[in-house]
Design an enzyme around this catalytic site. Structure first.
Site, PDB file in Angstrom:
ATOM      1  N   LYS A  32      53.417  13.328  95.600  1.00 28.15           N
ATOM      2  CA  LYS A  32      53.732  12.363  94.533  1.00 28.15           C
ATOM      3  C   LYS A  32      53.308  10.960  94.953  1.00 28.15           C
ATOM      4  O   LYS A  32      52.646  10.254  94.205  1.00 28.15           O
ATOM      5  CB  LYS A  32      55.246  12.327  94.234  1.00 28.15           C
ATOM      6  CG  LYS A  32      55.837  13.630  93.790  1.00 28.15           C
ATOM      7  CD  LYS A  32      57.325  13.488  93.486  1.00 28.15           C
ATOM      8  CE  LYS A  32      58.173  13.138  94.706  1.00 28.15           C
ATOM      9  NZ  LYS A  32      58.226  14.182  95.730  1.00 28.15           N
ATOM     10  N   ARG A  92      65.362  12.229  89.153  1.00 28.73           N
ATOM     11  CA  ARG A  92      65.427  13.392  90.022  1.00 28.73           C
ATOM     12  C   ARG A  92      66.539  14.345  89.605  1.00 28.73           C
ATOM     13  O   ARG A  92      66.732  15.376  90.254  1.00 28.73           O
ATOM     14  CB  ARG A  92      65.742  12.882  91.419  1.00 28.73           C
ATOM     15  CG  ARG A  92      64.752  13.286  92.467  1.00 28.73           C
ATOM     16  CD  ARG A  92      65.282  12.717  93.751  1.00 28.73           C
ATOM     17  NE  ARG A  92      64.528  13.146  94.862  1.00 28.73           N
ATOM     18  CZ  ARG A  92      63.506  12.482  95.384  1.00 28.73           C
ATOM     19  NH1 ARG A  92      63.090  11.366  94.838  1.00 28.73           N
ATOM     20  NH2 ARG A  92      62.910  12.952  96.442  1.00 28.73           N
ATOM     21  N   ARG A 115      53.158  14.527 108.402  1.00 31.62           N
ATOM     22  CA  ARG A 115      53.126  13.228 107.738  1.00 31.62           C
ATOM     23  C   ARG A 115      53.541  12.120 108.704  1.00 31.62           C
ATOM     24  O   ARG A 115      54.471  12.262 109.483  1.00 31.62           O
ATOM     25  CB  ARG A 115      54.065  13.218 106.533  1.00 31.62           C
ATOM     26  CG  ARG A 115      54.209  11.810 105.952  1.00 31.62           C
ATOM     27  CD  ARG A 115      54.791  11.772 104.599  1.00 31.62           C
ATOM     28  NE  ARG A 115      56.130  12.333 104.544  1.00 31.62           N
ATOM     29  CZ  ARG A 115      56.799  12.466 103.409  1.00 31.62           C
ATOM     30  NH1 ARG A 115      56.233  12.103 102.268  1.00 31.62           N
ATOM     31  NH2 ARG A 115      57.999  12.975 103.427  1.00 31.62           N
ATOM     32  N   ARG A 157      59.204  10.433 109.564  1.00 34.20           N
ATOM     33  CA  ARG A 157      60.459  10.147 108.875  1.00 34.20           C
ATOM     34  C   ARG A 157      61.565  11.068 109.380  1.00 34.20           C
ATOM     35  O   ARG A 157      61.343  12.243 109.587  1.00 34.20           O
ATOM     36  CB  ARG A 157      60.276  10.337 107.357  1.00 34.20           C
ATOM     37  CG  ARG A 157      59.876   9.068 106.653  1.00 34.20           C
ATOM     38  CD  ARG A 157      59.400   9.299 105.248  1.00 34.20           C
ATOM     39  NE  ARG A 157      60.278  10.120 104.438  1.00 34.20           N
ATOM     40  CZ  ARG A 157      60.028  10.416 103.158  1.00 34.20           C
ATOM     41  NH1 ARG A 157      58.936   9.947 102.578  1.00 34.20           N
ATOM     42  NH2 ARG A 157      60.843  11.169 102.470  1.00 34.20           N
ATOM     43  N   ARG A 177      66.078  19.724 101.653  1.00 29.76           N
ATOM     44  CA  ARG A 177      65.522  18.941 100.536  1.00 29.76           C
ATOM     45  C   ARG A 177      64.877  19.859  99.492  1.00 29.76           C
ATOM     46  O   ARG A 177      64.964  19.601  98.302  1.00 29.76           O
ATOM     47  CB  ARG A 177      64.490  17.929 101.057  1.00 29.76           C
ATOM     48  CG  ARG A 177      65.145  16.743 101.759  1.00 29.76           C
ATOM     49  CD  ARG A 177      64.172  15.986 102.618  1.00 29.76           C
ATOM     50  NE  ARG A 177      63.131  15.321 101.872  1.00 29.76           N
ATOM     51  CZ  ARG A 177      62.002  14.862 102.421  1.00 29.76           C
ATOM     52  NH1 ARG A 177      61.796  15.019 103.723  1.00 29.76           N
ATOM     53  NH2 ARG A 177      61.114  14.251 101.685  1.00 29.76           N
TER      54      ARG A 177
HETATM   55  P1  AP5 Z   1      53.381  12.454 100.032  1.00 31.10           P
HETATM   56  O1  AP5 Z   1      52.421  11.872  99.046  1.00 31.10           O
HETATM   57  O2  AP5 Z   1      54.019  11.549 101.000  1.00 31.10           O
HETATM   58  O3  AP5 Z   1      54.458  13.359  99.262  1.00 31.10           O
HETATM   59  P2  AP5 Z   1      55.683  12.979  98.347  1.00 31.10           P
HETATM   60  O4  AP5 Z   1      55.672  13.960  97.212  1.00 31.10           O
HETATM   61  O5  AP5 Z   1      55.689  11.534  98.010  1.00 31.10           O
HETATM   62  O6  AP5 Z   1      56.845  13.389  99.336  1.00 31.10           O
HETATM   63  P3  AP5 Z   1      58.203  12.637  99.728  1.00 31.10           P
HETATM   64  O7  AP5 Z   1      58.709  13.291 100.969  1.00 31.10           O
HETATM   65  O8  AP5 Z   1      58.007  11.170  99.736  1.00 31.10           O
HETATM   66  O9  AP5 Z   1      59.071  13.072  98.544  1.00 31.10           O
HETATM   67  P4  AP5 Z   1      60.559  13.116  98.484  1.00 31.10           P
HETATM   68  O10 AP5 Z   1      60.644  13.320  97.021  1.00 31.10           O
HETATM   69  O11 AP5 Z   1      61.272  14.127  99.268  1.00 31.10           O
HETATM   70  O12 AP5 Z   1      61.007  11.769  99.167  1.00 31.10           O
HETATM   71  P5  AP5 Z   1      61.339  10.317  98.603  1.00 31.10           P
HETATM   72  O13 AP5 Z   1      60.795   9.330  99.531  1.00 31.10           O
HETATM   73  O14 AP5 Z   1      61.018  10.239  97.152  1.00 31.10           O
HETATM   74  O15 AP5 Z   1      52.612  13.630 100.804  1.00 31.10           O
HETATM   75  C1  AP5 Z   1      53.230  14.383 101.815  1.00 31.10           C
HETATM   76  C2  AP5 Z   1      52.261  14.611 102.988  1.00 31.10           C
HETATM   77  O16 AP5 Z   1      51.191  15.451 102.572  1.00 31.10           O
HETATM   78  C3  AP5 Z   1      51.605  13.317 103.503  1.00 31.10           C
HETATM   79  O17 AP5 Z   1      51.426  13.414 104.884  1.00 31.10           O
HETATM   80  C4  AP5 Z   1      50.267  13.292 102.776  1.00 31.10           C
HETATM   81  O18 AP5 Z   1      49.308  12.574 103.511  1.00 31.10           O
HETATM   82  C5  AP5 Z   1      49.933  14.770 102.679  1.00 31.10           C
HETATM   83  N1  AP5 Z   1      49.194  15.104 101.471  1.00 31.10           N
HETATM   84  C6  AP5 Z   1      49.363  14.565 100.225  1.00 31.10           C
HETATM   85  N2  AP5 Z   1      48.537  15.144  99.339  1.00 31.10           N
HETATM   86  C7  AP5 Z   1      47.842  16.094 100.036  1.00 31.10           C
HETATM   87  C8  AP5 Z   1      46.848  17.053  99.677  1.00 31.10           C
HETATM   88  N3  AP5 Z   1      46.411  17.154  98.409  1.00 31.10           N
HETATM   89  N4  AP5 Z   1      46.385  17.879 100.649  1.00 31.10           N
HETATM   90  C9  AP5 Z   1      46.847  17.780 101.923  1.00 31.10           C
HETATM   91  N5  AP5 Z   1      47.768  16.891 102.336  1.00 31.10           N
HETATM   92  C10 AP5 Z   1      48.269  16.065 101.399  1.00 31.10           C
HETATM   93  O19 AP5 Z   1      62.937  10.345  98.739  1.00 31.10           O
HETATM   94  C11 AP5 Z   1      63.565  10.410  99.998  1.00 31.10           C
HETATM   95  C12 AP5 Z   1      65.054  10.596  99.806  1.00 31.10           C
HETATM   96  O20 AP5 Z   1      65.595   9.477  99.087  1.00 31.10           O
HETATM   97  C13 AP5 Z   1      65.454  11.821  98.973  1.00 31.10           C
HETATM   98  O21 AP5 Z   1      65.550  12.995  99.751  1.00 31.10           O
HETATM   99  C14 AP5 Z   1      66.812  11.362  98.432  1.00 31.10           C
HETATM  100  O22 AP5 Z   1      67.831  11.526  99.374  1.00 31.10           O
HETATM  101  C15 AP5 Z   1      66.619   9.872  98.188  1.00 31.10           C
HETATM  102  N6  AP5 Z   1      66.192   9.592  96.813  1.00 31.10           N
HETATM  103  C16 AP5 Z   1      65.002   9.058  96.405  1.00 31.10           C
HETATM  104  N7  AP5 Z   1      64.938   8.973  95.077  1.00 31.10           N
HETATM  105  C17 AP5 Z   1      66.123   9.445  94.606  1.00 31.10           C
HETATM  106  C18 AP5 Z   1      66.655   9.634  93.295  1.00 31.10           C
HETATM  107  N8  AP5 Z   1      65.967   9.314  92.176  1.00 31.10           N
HETATM  108  N9  AP5 Z   1      67.891  10.159  93.186  1.00 31.10           N
HETATM  109  C19 AP5 Z   1      68.635  10.485  94.285  1.00 31.10           C
HETATM  110  N10 AP5 Z   1      68.176  10.346  95.559  1.00 31.10           N
HETATM  111  C20 AP5 Z   1      66.935   9.828  95.703  1.00 31.10           C
HETATM  112 MG    MG Z   2      56.948   9.922  98.564  1.00 31.85          MG
END
Ligand code: AP5
Ligand code: MG
Length: 214
Positions: free
Chosen positions: A13, A88, A127, A160, A171
């Site tokens: 994402k 979410r 990552r 992370r 997760r």
């Molecule tokens: P990346 O682009 O970083 O993936 P992502 O989908 O953004 O993953 P996140 O871990 O950031 O998502 P998340 O939803 O768990 O965490 P968030 O920070 O939102 O890609 C992942 C890896 O793959 C990278 O190394 C990238 O380089 C690689 N990659 C990407 N595309 C690729 C491809 N096509 N091929 C190969 N490799 C690739 O949230 C963190 C925490 O915050 C949550 O767990 C929760 O506790 C809290 N939180 C955040 N938002 C909310 C909400 N709205 N409500 C409640 N809690 C929340």
């Molecule tokens: Mg992210």
């Protein structure tokens, strides 16, 4: 353009949202990044959120909703925005719809970046993230020019806390239970675009662009 990025943790994402934000010249709003900045700065929001994030749980809806609705009032959101990691849960989506409804507004689409669980755990352990500017890398697929250092701002890259395999499994469980129902929510509203997120980064981006322009 008002776009929501849906998808499991690690689906890509953030990677795609950054590219789309540049393309459409709109802000990329990642709730995960906002929480990580708050945790780093030791703010009250950060302290509250850390307890949940470290366990792979979602931060409570009320805390997130207020934060995002406030952010959307900033002038840079007037031309649109990309929401990454929000909504979410169904209550978060309903709160967003209600806030937009009040202004006779609505989102344009929700993009689901679809990646099976098996691929996710591999991706997450590779990552590396920059806490300073939010850039992300992958040690195999998208390595930084200099190991451990951010290409963009020169700060140190970290693994992370919540990318450890046990936490990633949690997760994913939380994702399937609480976030996946949003796919149907937006499908019913005819706002859903779905792309195969297992392809390489540029192919995923091209498929998103094709879907948006169709
Ligand atoms: P990346 O682009 O970083 O993936 P992502 O989908 O953004 O993953 P996140 O871990 O950031 O998502 P998340 O939803 O768990 O965490 P968030 O920070 O939102 O890609 C992942 C890896 O793959 C990278 O190394 C990238 O380089 C690689 N990659 C990407 N595309 C690729 C491809 N096509 N091929 C190969 N490799 C690739 O949230 C963190 C925490 O915050 C949550 O767990 C929760 O506790 C809290 N939180 C955040 N938002 C909310 C909400 N709205 N409500 C409640 N809690 C929340
Ligand atoms: Mg992210």
């Amino acid at each position: 353009m008002k776009i929501i990025m849906l998808g499991a943790p690690g689906a890509g994402k953030g990677t795609q949202a950054k590219k789309l934000a540049v393309k459409y010249k709109i802000p990329h709003i990642s709730t995960g990044d906002i929480f990580r900045l708050n945790i780093k700065a030791g703010t009250p929001i950060g302290l509250k959120a850390k307890v949940y994030i470290d366990q792979g749980q979602l931060v409570p809806d009320d805390l997130v909703v207020e934060l995002v609705i406030d952010r959307l009032k900033q002038p840079d959101c007037e031309r649109g925005y990309l929401l990454d990691g929000f909504p979410r849960t169904i209550p978060q989506a309903q709160a967003l719809d209600a806030a937009l409804d009040q202004k006779n507004d609505s989102i344009d689409c929700a993009i689901d970046v679809n990646v099976p669980d098996e691929n996710i755990i591999k991706r997450m352990s590779g990552r590396r993230a920059c806490l300073n500017c939010g850039a992300t890398y992958h040690i195999e697929h998208i390595p930084p020019k200099k190991e451990g250092i951010c290409d963009v701002c020169g700060n140190d890259l970290i693994l992370r806390e919540d990318d450890k395999p046990e936490t990633v499994k949690k997760r994913l469980e939380v994702y399937h239970k609480q976030t996946q129902p949003l796919i149907d929510y937006y499908r019913k509203k005819k706002k859903l675009l779905s792309v195969d997120g297992t392809k390489d980064m540029d192919a995923v981006f091209n498929n998103i662009m094709k879907a948006l322009e169709a």
